[in-house]
Design a protein around this motif. Structure first.
Motif, short mmCIF file in Angstrom:
data_model
loop_
_atom_site.label_atom_id
_atom_site.label_comp_id
_atom_site.label_asym_id
_atom_site.label_seq_id
_atom_site.Cartn_x
_atom_site.Cartn_y
_atom_site.Cartn_z
N GLU A 110 0.82 -1.20 0.00
CA GLU A 110 0.00 0.00 0.00
C GLU A 110 0.85 1.25 0.00
OE1 GLU A 110 -3.03 2.35 3.03
OE2 GLU A 110 -1.80 0.70 3.80
N LEU A 111 0.43 2.23 -0.78
CA LEU A 111 1.01 3.57 -0.73
C LEU A 111 0.18 4.38 0.26
CD1 LEU A 111 1.85 5.78 -3.83
CD2 LEU A 111 1.02 6.68 -1.70
N GLY A 112 0.81 4.85 1.33
CA GLY A 112 0.08 5.58 2.36
C GLY A 112 0.77 6.88 2.73
N ILE A 113 0.02 7.76 3.37
CA ILE A 113 0.52 9.08 3.78
C ILE A 113 -0.22 9.52 5.02
CG2 ILE A 113 -1.10 10.22 2.20
CD1 ILE A 113 2.29 11.69 2.80
N TYR A 148 -5.18 2.10 0.35
CA TYR A 148 -6.38 1.68 1.08
C TYR A 148 -6.90 2.89 1.85
CZ TYR A 148 -4.54 -2.97 0.10
OH TYR A 148 -4.05 -4.10 -0.52
N VAL A 149 -8.18 3.21 1.66
CA VAL A 149 -8.76 4.39 2.28
C VAL A 149 -10.05 4.00 2.99
CG1 VAL A 149 -9.68 6.71 1.87
CG2 VAL A 149 -7.76 5.87 0.49
N ALA A 150 -10.18 4.44 4.22
CA ALA A 150 -11.40 4.17 4.99
C ALA A 150 -12.55 4.98 4.43
CB ALA A 150 -11.19 4.50 6.45
N PHE A 182 -7.97 2.51 -3.92
CA PHE A 182 -7.62 3.40 -5.03
C PHE A 182 -6.35 2.87 -5.67
CE2 PHE A 182 -10.45 6.03 -2.62
CZ PHE A 182 -11.08 6.83 -3.57
N ARG A 183 -6.42 2.60 -6.96
CA ARG A 183 -5.27 2.07 -7.67
C ARG A 183 -4.61 3.17 -8.48
NH1 ARG A 183 -3.23 -2.73 -7.99
NH2 ARG A 183 -5.13 -3.75 -7.19
#
Length: 189
Positions: A110-113, A148-150, A182-183
């Motif tokens: 996952e790409l996260g921030i 991945y987004v809630a 989200f891809r």
């Protein structure tokens, strides 16, 4: 309270850690430097994850839970060749964190921030995500990466949409927990 494991221990071990950290990729943008995490970054990490800011990331967490999360993402570097970056802005060291993470239950990396409250609203999230995404495509040679987004995390949904990521219905259905996927595609970046 700071646990003993959170403290810097000077000596040979600290020098080994510094050498290992120096081998992680550094991503420089116009206003930011994304670098490997150091033990003293944990306080900013815990401040985020132990607060209401983490409500869409399984939080707020205990400090112990935040430590487990932090060390998981740091370990990803040794296990997978990607992991957590600390975001340093010119006036705000440890402004937040960006990652290519891999949690135990994740079907793919996952790409996260996530940013500190002080760093929000300045475009840092966009700049950092673009840098990490470029790293995934250029250095890791991936064709896509997910975020991945809630549901209800409107700020992240807006960010992913502005960056051109598209909802992946098949990946969402495989998760079965309502998480939005989200891809990001290489050709769209």
């Amino acid at each position: 309270m700071t646990a003993p494991c959170e403290r810097h221990i000077p000596g040979p071990g600290a020098r080994v850690a510094a050498r290992l950290g120096g081998r992680l990729p550094v991503l420089d943008t116009r206003r930011l430097q994304l670098r490997g995490p150091r033990i003293y970054d944990f306080d900013a990490y815990a401040t985020i994850l132990c607060s209401e800011r983490a409500v869409h990331m399984g939080g707020p967490m205990t400090r112990e839970g935040a430590w487990a999360d932090f060390t998981n993402y740091c370990a990803c570097w040794l296990l997978h060749g990607f992991g957590l970056w600390t975001i340093d802005a010119s006036t705000t060291p440890s402004a937040g964190f960006a990652l290519i993470g891999y949690e135990y239950e994740d079907p793919e990396p996952e790409l996260g921030i996530f940013l500190t409250a002080e760093a929000e609203g300045q475009g840092y999230a966009t700049e950092a995500v673009e840098a990490v995404r470029a790293h995934a495509f250029e250095a890791l040679k991936w064709d896509s990466i997910v975020s991945y987004v809630a549901p209800g995390n409107d700020r992240s949904i807006g960010l992913m949409t502005r960056l051109g990521a598209r909802r992946d219905a098949e990946a969402e259905a495989a998760l079965t927990d309502g998480t939005l996927v989200f891809r990001h595609y290489k050709e769209a970046a």
